[in-house]
Write an enzyme that holds these catalytic residues in place. Structure first.
Site, PDB file in Angstrom:
ATOM      1  N   GLU A  68       0.786  -0.514  -5.278  1.00  0.00           N
ATOM      2  CA  GLU A  68      -0.558   0.441  -4.877  1.00  0.00           C
ATOM      3  C   GLU A  68       0.221   1.459  -5.599  1.00  0.00           C
ATOM      4  O   GLU A  68      -0.022   2.803  -4.438  1.00  0.00           O
ATOM      5  CB  GLU A  68      -1.048  -0.352  -4.295  1.00  0.00           C
ATOM      6  N   ASP A 113       0.976  -1.272  -0.091  1.00  0.00           N
ATOM      7  CA  ASP A 113      -0.153   0.130   0.048  1.00  0.00           C
ATOM      8  C   ASP A 113       0.610   0.855   0.155  1.00  0.00           C
ATOM      9  O   ASP A 113       1.814   1.221   0.162  1.00  0.00           O
ATOM     10  CB  ASP A 113      -0.641   0.330   1.456  1.00  0.00           C
TER      11      ASP A 113
END
Lengths: 422, 233, 552
Positions: free
Chosen positions: C253, C211
């Protein structure tokens, strides 16, 4: 023998690919290589700037140009600015250039454009003049928006012009159309306009396309149809005036325009006979308040031959004009010669009597129109001489009172119209 | 002797009466034909007038300038005139038929030549009418064109055109009717030739400037008339 | 129904992720086994058969670590444990083994960029300026360092600096203020994160979705996103990974269309990255009924190394982001897809797939059909395979993270607890709620969306051309039709989509394929052989074809 279809296979192919559109812009062309690229660019800029989410298409209806106009239209994306505009648009940009069948003339081009508009179910249609290099994206948008957003059926342009310019319009066509149809339309001869799908369908159903009217007078006819039908009309300020390089000599031009006007009035008689006075049309975009120069000529030469012409044409004018009018004119010519002051009421009477003669068909109609030309020149010369050095506002007022004179004498016209044997 | 004279006279009287008896029916027939013919001619006249009305001959006559001419000549309007012409032709036909019945040998050929004459007459009249219309049209067209083109003496020019056409078609009509053929032919030739010569001389000597102007008007780039100076739209 | 195979780790298969069909789910809302209203690993384990049946090959789990749950688990308080609500580490191990037994790979979250402010490390770091962990975070005495850097959660946060009253200093946080950023200029941080990775990889996890990758490093006078030093960190971690755990995967991401290519490095950074722009453009193209945005975005997608793969998706747990589109495009998407301002959050739209497409079955099929045939590994968001709805009135992005709808009964079959006790309320509106949309009913209906998705995935998996082939666009005159050719060696598949709500005719220029016989892949029907002339196809509204091109 099978008739040539308005819808060629090639055009049908393109329209199938385009599908339904929201905005269609049509550009009729015949040898406009000089200006067409600017027009196409302006259209694409208008699409990108003002209608980014709409499905759009530009249709160029070409009458058989031999200077490469269609290719210039198809390859317009070679321009750097064009690529930038195209690449930032949400949707695929469509541009079609297709020839139309039949005699080269705006009527056939317009018919093709309107057919395409009907098939693509275009909500708003704008027809532009390719002869002009001064077209702007704002001008194009102002022709489309009233139809698209405010449900108008017909949008006529209004130009910022000096009132001494364009006497054929200001002295004859405009006040005549205004008084007859009862709407204060400023540019009845405008070569560009915006309209709705409903109006397009209506026009296509009329039988004007194969006639002489369809060949030379389609612009005026469209205006007449819009005013005479139950269509919501408006005007929009488009700047600047398309200064066309008119290649037609005066005689031919006068004949085409005046016979178109008379034919239109005859066609729509049932509509305008019942109307009194005139209403103004809503102005959806105001005109920029720039100043315009007065035209250079003072028209003094126009009246030189008036007296002589009048004398020469006596025998032709006798069946057309009433005794009073003819006498007044003759007396005027005798007394004032080349400094004639052709009064408003006399001019209006002249025009109306010519219109009546045209309707009755006292002689071949082309001859009637030709006979009006020298009188028109006399009137124009007289007006120009009188107002050439006057301030703009004064000239505007003079034109306004001319229009009112047309309106005032309209009941006489109506009275005689009904009485004419048919 | 007296007896012979009386017999001769009696015989002559009888012959006369016989001839009269033979002749009278013919007279009656003739009269009958003439009267019936008159009625038929009237009927046809009414039909023709009706037809003319339906075809709007009067309006056409107005348009082509025939009607003013008729009024000037104190003739009835076009449809009535047409009716009258047809009436007279039909009745004349019946009249001659009737006379033919009477059996006068000297008049025998008259009917035949009449029936031969009528079509030529009609055709001749038609040519003349058409020619008249064309002349009128040409006159007006020339006049308007000349005025708008600023050609000097437009009336003269257009009048000349009109008379040329009239003379031509008049001659053609007369020839068709076959009345005084040689006279007509010669007269026409002289008149036409003279007129053409006159025009040529006038043009050649005095009209150089006009010719130049007319030619220049054909090619407007070289010269603008005053009307083309300003932008009318 | 497959019976569990003997316990085994999947056979080593490098590049398995290139052919994967990934299923993204949230343990918290998938299945609750102990009736506390919160999903757990035991529950998830019980649903593995469903997932195998669906046909997916890899599971991606949202964060399952101990957390105060102020950002739905993305605020991590302990990297080495499982959140007690989800179960124990043993429960996780059992789940992992069961998944592997069914040949399902498992990818979990790796939160590199920040921790929760409840993490022991931060508690230590803030206790005093001299604490050895102080340097694990980014501190400043003033809040004007790194000025001009954009704020990500614009609706909530006003600055990237937050004041810590304890140690009287500012700490840097690109996300919520309770998520302080770790300091990757400190090698200790780097090493520790590798230890974290080692721990989970050791248990058998097949990969990590990382992330917030771009934000690891900050430098003055930069955007603090995607800096070269950030890539150095990634390269370090990847080198370690390759050395100790080959056959695992890292998924980035990084919503930065211009810079995303850099996260693949030369094949020495991430294995996969999400293709965000494609997702937005798919929705745009279908709305515009014009293929232009789609074709453009794929043609503009940069080439990536052979070993790398794009992760493509229609929806996920976050908002449908409109960060990286032009103003015109954003305005259009907002007007078309989020009339209701409540549906808008940050710079995006917080809705699920089915509500975005008005529950239109045909459009849902069209979008999934495109997803399954475009270049990349497709990712399905849990619940979208049955067409679940959303609840935009729940806070943040919780509206798209509601319990999985298993049945039309008690709590949609998600949990046996009282409905009031559920961690998230079940969607219950008559259109998309659990009574209308649930797995149980759809399993029984042959033509349900669920069964259609199963067939779709099966067809996709039947040919490697979808996951590994090249993509060539055909550009027919009809702009409402999207058509492209997928090619891998001798295998070719022609995909044709009608993006419009009305039936369309299209003429395709297939001259280069002359002689091939198209066989429609779902029904195996034969279509006319391709000739020299243009190939005419007609498609119903939103219909699509996949043609396998055979030569005889």
């Amino acid at each position: 023998m099978a008739q040539d279809s308005v819808l060629s296979d090639e055009l049908l192919h393109h329209l199938m690919a385009v599908g339904h559109v929201d905005v269609l812009v049509g550009v009729p062309t015949l040898n406009n290589a000089g200006t067409i690229r600017l027009v196409v660019k302006a259209v694409h800029q208008a699409f990108a700037r003002y209608f980014p989410r709409d499905r759009t298409v530009l249709i160029n209806s070409d009458g058989g140009s031999n200077d490469g106009t269609p290719n210039l239209v198809r390859n317009a994306s070679a321009d750097d600015t064009e690529t930038l505009t195209v690449s930032h648009s949400l949707r695929t940009v469509h541009r079609i250039s297709t020839p139309y069948h039949g005699v080269p003339g705006k009527g056939n081009a317009l018919r093709q454009i309107m057919t395409a508009a009907e098939l693509t179910q275009a909500r708003a249609v704008a027809v532009l003049n390719a002869d002009v290099s001064s077209i702007t994206p704002e001008g194009i948008a102002s022709l489309v928006r009233p139809v698209r957003d405010q449900q108008y059926d017909y949008v006529a342009p209004v130009y910022r012009r000096h009132p001494l310019e364009g006497p054929l319009v200001t002295q004859l066509i405009r006040p005549l159309m205004r008084a007859a149809y009862g709407w204060q339309i400023r540019e009845p001869l405008a070569p560009e306009f915006g309209c709705s799908n409903r109006f397009v369908t209506h026009c296509l159903e009329q039988d004007v396309w194969d006639s002489e009217l369809g060949r030379v007078g389609i612009d005026l006819w469209v205006t007449g149809e819009a005013l005479a039908g139950s269509f919501r009309c408006c005007q929009t300020g488009v700047s600047p005036h398309p200064a066309t390089s008119s290649r037609t000599p005066f005689g031919e031009l006068f004949g085409q325009i005046v016979s178109t006007a008379f034919a239109c009035l005859e066609r729509h008689a049932t509509y305008w006979i019942g109307r009194n006075g005139s209403e103004s049309l809503p102005l959806t975009t105001p005109l920029p308040s720039s100043s315009v120069e007065a035209p250079a000529t003072d028209g003094s030469r126009l009246t030189e031959a008036f007296a002589r012409d009048l004398q020469n044409l006596q025998s032709v004018l006798e069946p057309i004009l009433s005794q009073d009018t003819l006498t007044s004119l003759t007396r005027l010519a005798e007394k004032q010669g080349s400094h004639i002051r052709y009064h408003d009421d006399l001019w209006v009477a002249t025009v109306y009597e010519f219109l009546l003669a045209y309707q009755r068909g006292v002689m071949r109609r082309e001859h009637i129109v030709q006979a009006l030309a020298p009188l028109y020149l006399g009137r124009t010369g007289s007006f120009l001489r009188q107002y050439s050095s006057a301030p703009e506002a004064e000239v505007d007022e003079a034109l306004e009172s001319l229009s009112r004179e047309f309106e005032r004498l309209k009941p006489d016209l109506i009275q005689h119209w009904h009485r004419s044997p048919r | 002797m007296a007896q012979m004279i009386a017999n001769a006279i009696r015989q002559a009287g009888t012959n006369f009466v016989e001839s009269l008896a033979l002749f009278l029916p013919r007279v009656v027939t003739t009269l009958a034909i003439i009267i019936v013919g008159w009625l038929i001619a009237m009927l046809i006249r009414t039909l023709v007038r009706g037809l003319a009305g339906w075809l709007r001959i009067n309006v056409a006559a107005e348009r082509f300038g025939v009607a003013p001419l008729l009024r000037t000549a104190d003739l009835p309007p076009a449809d009535a005139l047409l009716g009258a012409i047809v009436f007279w032709l039909v009745w004349l036909g019946f009249l001659l038929s009737g006379i033919d019945v009477l059996g006068f040998t000297s008049l025998q050929g008259l009917l035949a030549s009449f029936w031969a004459f009528v079509p030529r007459l009609v055709l001749g009249l038609a040519i003349f009418v058409i020619g008249f219309v064309v002349a009128n049209f040409a006159w007006r067209a020339t006049l308007l064109a000349a005025v708008n083109a600023r050609v000097p003496s437009p009336r003269l020019l257009s009048g000349a055109v009109r008379w040329l056409v009239l003379i031509l078609t008049g001659a053609m009509a007369l020839e068709q009717i076959a009345v005084a053929r040689s006279v007509v032919l010669t007269a026409f030739a002289i008149a036409f030739g003279a007129l053409s010569l006159a025009v040529a001389i006038a043009f050649g000597i005095g009209g150089g400037g006009i010719a130049k102007r007319i030619l220049e008007h054909q090619f407007p780039e070289q010269q603008q008339s005053s009307a083309d100076e300003i932008s009318h739209l | 129904m497959s019976s569990p195979l003997p316990l085994s780790v999947p056979a080593p298969q490098p590049l398995w992720y290139k052919d994967a069909v990934i299923y993204q789910l949230h343990v918290k809302t998938f299945a609750d086994s102990n009736g506390d209203g919160i999903g757990d690993f035991k529950g998830l384990s019980s649903k593995l058969d469903y997932l195998t049946d669906l046909g997916v090959s890899c599971l991606w789990l949202l964060p399952m670590y101990p957390s105060p749950f102020r950002d739905d688990g993305y605020d991590i308080a302990d990297y080495y444990s499982i959140h007690p609500s989800y179960g124990t580490l043993d429960d996780f191990r059992e789940f992992l083994d069961a998944a592997h037994a069914r040949r399902l790979r498992v990818v979990t979250e790796l939160m590199l960029n920040h921790t929760s402010d409840q993490h022991a490390w931060f508690k230590e770091a803030r206790s005093s300026r001299d604490n050895p962990r102080r340097d694990w975070y980014v501190w400043s005495d003033t809040d004007d360092r790194y000025s001009g850097v954009r704020i990500i959660f614009v609706d909530i946060e006003r600055s990237n600096w937050a004041w810590d009253p304890e140690s009287k200093a500012y700490y840097w946080h690109r996300f919520f203020s309770h998520q302080p950023d770790l300091n990757y200029d400190n090698p200790a941080v780097r090493d520790e994160m590798w230890n974290v990775m080692k721990f989970w990889l050791g248990l058998g996890v097949d990969g990590f979705r990382v992330d917030a990758v771009p934000y690891l490093i900050e430098r003055e006078n930069t955007t603090c996103e995607g800096l070269p030093e950030t890539h150095d960190v990634i390269k370090f971690l990847r080198t370690q990974l390759d050395a100790h755990f080959p056959d695992r995967m890292l998924l980035a991401e990084a919503n930065q269309p211009e810079l995303v290519r850099s996260y693949f490095g030369d094949g020495d950074e991430f294995h996969m990255a999400f293709h965000f722009p494609l997702m937005t453009r798919m929705f745009m193209a279908v709305r515009l009924e014009d293929r232009k945005p789609l074709v453009e975005v794929i043609e503009r997608t940069p080439e990536i190394p052979e070993t790398c793969q794009w992760g493509i998706f229609l929806r996920n747990h976050d908002e449908l982001t409109l960060e990286m589109v032009t103003d015109v495009e954003r305005a259009y998407m907002i007007d078309e897809y989020a009339h209701d301002p409540v549906a808008r959050i940050y710079l995006g739209i917080r809705r699920r797939l089915a509500p975005l497409l008005d529950g239109d079955r045909r459009r849902i099929e069209l979008m999934n059909g495109m997803l399954m045939s475009m270049p990349g590994s497709p990712i399905i968001y849990y619940g979208d395979e049955i067409g679940m709805g959303d609840n935009i009135y729940l806070g943040d992005r919780n509206g798209v993270r509601t319990p999985m709808q298993w049945s039309g009964g008690w709590n949609a079959g998600f949990s046996t607890t009282d409905p009031e006790r559920l961690a998230q309320p079940v969607i219950s509106n008559p259109l998309f709620g659990y009574q209308a949309v649930n797995v149980e009913s759809q399993k029984r209906s042959e033509h349900s969306l669920l069964n259609w998705m199963r067939r779709l995935i099966a067809v996709r998996k039947s040919s490697p051309v979808f996951s590994r082939g090249s993509t060539t666009f055909l550009k027919p005159a009809n702009h409402r039709v999207l058509a492209y050719l997928r090619t891998l060696d001798k295998e070719q598949v022609l995909c044709v989509y009608n993006l419009s709500s009305s039936a369309q005719a299209v003429e395709l220029d297939l001259q280069s394929l002359a002689g091939a016989l198209p066989i429609e892949m779902f029904g195996r029907s034969l279509f006319p052989r391709i000739g020299e002339l243009s190939y005419m196809l007609t498609l119903g509204p939103y219909a699509f074809f996949w043609f396998k091109l055979r030569r005889f």
